[in-house]
Design a protein around this motif. Structure first.
Motif, PDB file in Angstrom:
ATOM      1  N   ASP A   7     -15.344   7.737  11.410  1.00  0.00           N
ATOM      2  CA  ASP A   7     -13.959   7.911  11.839  1.00  0.00           C
ATOM      3  C   ASP A   7     -13.089   7.012  10.971  1.00  0.00           C
ATOM      4  OD1 ASP A   7     -11.505   8.130  13.052  1.00  0.00           O
ATOM      5  OD2 ASP A   7     -12.235   7.812  15.096  1.00  0.00           O
ATOM      6  N   ILE A   8     -12.376   7.613  10.018  1.00  0.00           N
ATOM      7  CA  ILE A   8     -11.583   6.824   9.081  1.00  0.00           C
ATOM      8  C   ILE A   8     -10.352   6.206   9.730  1.00  0.00           C
ATOM      9  CG2 ILE A   8     -12.364   8.154   7.082  1.00  0.00           C
ATOM     10  CD1 ILE A   8      -9.671   9.577   7.098  1.00  0.00           C
ATOM     11  N   GLN A   9     -10.064   6.581  10.987  1.00  0.00           N
ATOM     12  CA  GLN A   9      -8.918   6.005  11.686  1.00  0.00           C
ATOM     13  C   GLN A   9      -9.247   4.654  12.307  1.00  0.00           C
ATOM     14  OE1 GLN A   9      -6.061   7.594  11.328  1.00  0.00           O
ATOM     15  NE2 GLN A   9      -7.161   9.229  10.265  1.00  0.00           N
ATOM     16  N   GLN A  10     -10.523   4.321  12.406  1.00  0.00           N
ATOM     17  CA  GLN A  10     -10.921   3.079  13.063  1.00  0.00           C
ATOM     18  C   GLN A  10     -10.921   1.911  12.085  1.00  0.00           C
ATOM     19  OE1 GLN A  10     -11.048   2.852  16.165  1.00  0.00           O
ATOM     20  NE2 GLN A  10     -11.269   4.993  16.826  1.00  0.00           N
ATOM     21  N   ASP A  11     -10.853   0.691  12.634  1.00  0.00           N
ATOM     22  CA  ASP A  11     -10.732  -0.507  11.810  1.00  0.00           C
ATOM     23  C   ASP A  11     -11.962  -1.402  11.910  1.00  0.00           C
ATOM     24  OD1 ASP A  11     -10.503  -1.536  14.360  1.00  0.00           O
ATOM     25  OD2 ASP A  11      -8.396  -2.096  14.164  1.00  0.00           O
ATOM     26  N   GLU A  12     -11.882  -2.572  11.275  1.00  0.00           N
ATOM     27  CA  GLU A  12     -13.004  -3.513  11.273  1.00  0.00           C
ATOM     28  C   GLU A  12     -13.382  -3.939  12.687  1.00  0.00           C
ATOM     29  OE1 GLU A  12     -12.766  -6.962   8.838  1.00  0.00           O
ATOM     30  OE2 GLU A  12     -12.191  -5.879   7.031  1.00  0.00           O
ATOM     31  N   LEU A  13     -12.398  -4.147  13.537  1.00  0.00           N
ATOM     32  CA  LEU A  13     -12.669  -4.596  14.901  1.00  0.00           C
ATOM     33  C   LEU A  13     -13.526  -3.579  15.649  1.00  0.00           C
ATOM     34  CD1 LEU A  13     -12.203  -6.599  17.202  1.00  0.00           C
ATOM     35  CD2 LEU A  13     -10.091  -5.348  17.761  1.00  0.00           C
ATOM     36  N   TYR A  14     -13.179  -2.301  15.530  1.00  0.00           N
ATOM     37  CA  TYR A  14     -13.922  -1.236  16.211  1.00  0.00           C
ATOM     38  C   TYR A  14     -15.369  -1.194  15.739  1.00  0.00           C
ATOM     39  CZ  TYR A  14     -15.504   3.529  17.242  1.00  0.00           C
ATOM     40  OH  TYR A  14     -16.243   4.616  17.650  1.00  0.00           O
ATOM     41  N   GLY A  64     -17.001  -3.460  14.062  1.00  0.00           N
ATOM     42  CA  GLY A  64     -17.661  -4.744  14.291  1.00  0.00           C
ATOM     43  C   GLY A  64     -18.176  -4.880  15.714  1.00  0.00           C
ATOM     44  N   MET A  65     -17.389  -4.461  16.688  1.00  0.00           N
ATOM     45  CA  MET A  65     -17.820  -4.518  18.083  1.00  0.00           C
ATOM     46  C   MET A  65     -19.038  -3.621  18.306  1.00  0.00           C
ATOM     47  SD  MET A  65     -14.164  -4.503  20.117  1.00  0.00           S
ATOM     48  CE  MET A  65     -15.003  -4.322  21.700  1.00  0.00           C
ATOM     49  N   HIS A  66     -19.029  -2.458  17.665  1.00  0.00           N
ATOM     50  CA  HIS A  66     -20.143  -1.520  17.834  1.00  0.00           C
ATOM     51  C   HIS A  66     -21.426  -2.090  17.223  1.00  0.00           C
ATOM     52  CE1 HIS A  66     -22.585   2.136  17.446  1.00  0.00           C
ATOM     53  NE2 HIS A  66     -21.843   2.617  18.420  1.00  0.00           N
ATOM     54  N   LEU A  67     -21.334  -2.634  16.006  1.00  0.00           N
ATOM     55  CA  LEU A  67     -22.529  -3.174  15.368  1.00  0.00           C
ATOM     56  C   LEU A  67     -23.035  -4.416  16.097  1.00  0.00           C
ATOM     57  CD1 LEU A  67     -24.518  -2.856  13.054  1.00  0.00           C
ATOM     58  CD2 LEU A  67     -23.023  -4.282  11.642  1.00  0.00           C
ATOM     59  N   ARG A  68     -22.129  -5.253  16.535  1.00  0.00           N
ATOM     60  CA  ARG A  68     -22.529  -6.447  17.283  1.00  0.00           C
ATOM     61  C   ARG A  68     -23.279  -6.052  18.569  1.00  0.00           C
ATOM     62  NH1 ARG A  68     -20.786 -11.835  17.762  1.00  0.00           N
ATOM     63  NH2 ARG A  68     -19.114 -11.513  16.253  1.00  0.00           N
ATOM     64  N   SER A  69     -22.792  -5.015  19.246  1.00  0.00           N
ATOM     65  CA  SER A  69     -23.449  -4.570  20.486  1.00  0.00           C
ATOM     66  C   SER A  69     -24.836  -4.020  20.208  1.00  0.00           C
ATOM     67  CB  SER A  69     -22.589  -3.515  21.193  1.00  0.00           C
ATOM     68  OG  SER A  69     -22.541  -2.309  20.450  1.00  0.00           O
ATOM     69  N   LEU A  70     -25.024  -3.361  19.051  1.00  0.00           N
ATOM     70  CA  LEU A  70     -26.341  -2.854  18.687  1.00  0.00           C
ATOM     71  C   LEU A  70     -27.310  -4.002  18.418  1.00  0.00           C
ATOM     72  CD1 LEU A  70     -25.354   0.112  16.336  1.00  0.00           C
ATOM     73  CD2 LEU A  70     -26.486   0.300  18.558  1.00  0.00           C
ATOM     74  N   PHE A  71     -26.843  -5.019  17.715  1.00  0.00           N
ATOM     75  CA  PHE A  71     -27.683  -6.192  17.457  1.00  0.00           C
ATOM     76  C   PHE A  71     -28.077  -6.857  18.772  1.00  0.00           C
ATOM     77  CE2 PHE A  71     -27.723  -7.746  12.898  1.00  0.00           C
ATOM     78  CZ  PHE A  71     -27.464  -6.500  12.357  1.00  0.00           C
TER      79      PHE A  71
END
Length: 256
Positions: A31-38, A40-47
């Motif tokens: 989704d090219i509309q999303q930013d680093e925060l979006y 980053g939160m998703h990857l952090r939750s996966l970790f």
């Protein structure tokens, strides 16, 4: 432990490689509309969900065919993990003995596919990647990328029909047993899926005719398992092939 990222037009794939195997693979919708925060939160939750410590990642490699997200994702990962991100491109390609004629034009995913296939077989190879686009990348035993052919992917073709016509719906990618469609869904599946089977078979046949020696045929991509009649055409079906290539390029770059 390494983190490899493949940013495609449909999905972003994160792969965690540890102890000689891929221990995790996650897909996130692009989704090219999303930013680093979006992201980053998703990857952090996966970790967090899979018990991976942020400081456990040693090397990070990223391939992207979506320019607006390249800096977004690489910047996010660098801040989150506190490590440098190696973005696949001409400077990385120079670290491997692979001749690429259009080094500034070719997609990094195609280079990764070629590198991974040649590394596995050490001979002429054809990589068929079933993604947003259906790509055919041929690599020689020199090694060199001899050429690429690109067609619309399965979902892309199906979506084009459903969005460009008033009465054709979006249907499941299920291979029908007959080309004689008995309803709209069956007709779409027959035309696209059986049609694509013939397309891939013809491209493999023509590639073999144009090469001076025999070649291995490798399939990859999220939809590589859909067209089951094609499986006999492939010497290998490897859903991790692109990630493998990115990781190999990453290791060669870091070892320079």
């Amino acid at each position: 432990m390494d983190l490899v990222i493949d940013i495609g037009n449909t999905n972003i794939v994160y792969g965690i490689y540890d102890q000689n195997r891929w221990v995790h693979q996650w897909r996130v919708e692009t989704d090219i509309q999303q930013d680093e925060l979006y992201y980053g939160m998703h990857l952090r939750s996966l970790f967090l969900e899979y018990g991976i410590k942020l400081n456990a990642i040693q090397y990070i490699g990223l391939s992207s065919v979506v320019p607006p997200l390249t800096e977004v994702i690489s910047g996010m990962v660098a801040k989150l993990l506190g490590s440098d991100v190696v973005v696949m491109g001409p400077e990385v390609y120079k670290c491997i003995p692979l001749h690429i004629e259009n080094i500034y034009e070719i997609g990094s995913d195609l280079v990764a596919n070629a590198v991974a296939a040649f590394t596995k077989f050490q001979q002429h190879c054809l990589v068929v990647d079933f993604g947003t686009a259906l790509t055919f990348t041929t690599v020689s035993d020199e090694p060199a990328i001899l050429g690429v052919a690109i067609a619309p992917g399965l979902k892309t073709a199906m979506r084009a029909l459903s969005t460009s016509t008033a009465k054709l719906p979006d249907v499941e990618l299920e291979l029908p047993s007959s080309v004689l469609g008995r309803n709209t869904e069956h007709a779409l599946q027959a035309g696209v899926l059986i049609g694509f089977t013939g397309l891939v078979e013809k491209m493999i046949e023509r590639t073999r005719q144009e090469l001076p020696v025999a070649c291995k045929v490798v399939a990859t991509g999220g939809l590589s398992s859909v067209l089951t009649p094609l499986h006999q055409q492939f010497d290998l079906i490897d859903p991790h092939l692109t990630l493998e290539g990115i990781r190999y390029l990453l290791l060669q770059y870091n070892a320079r």
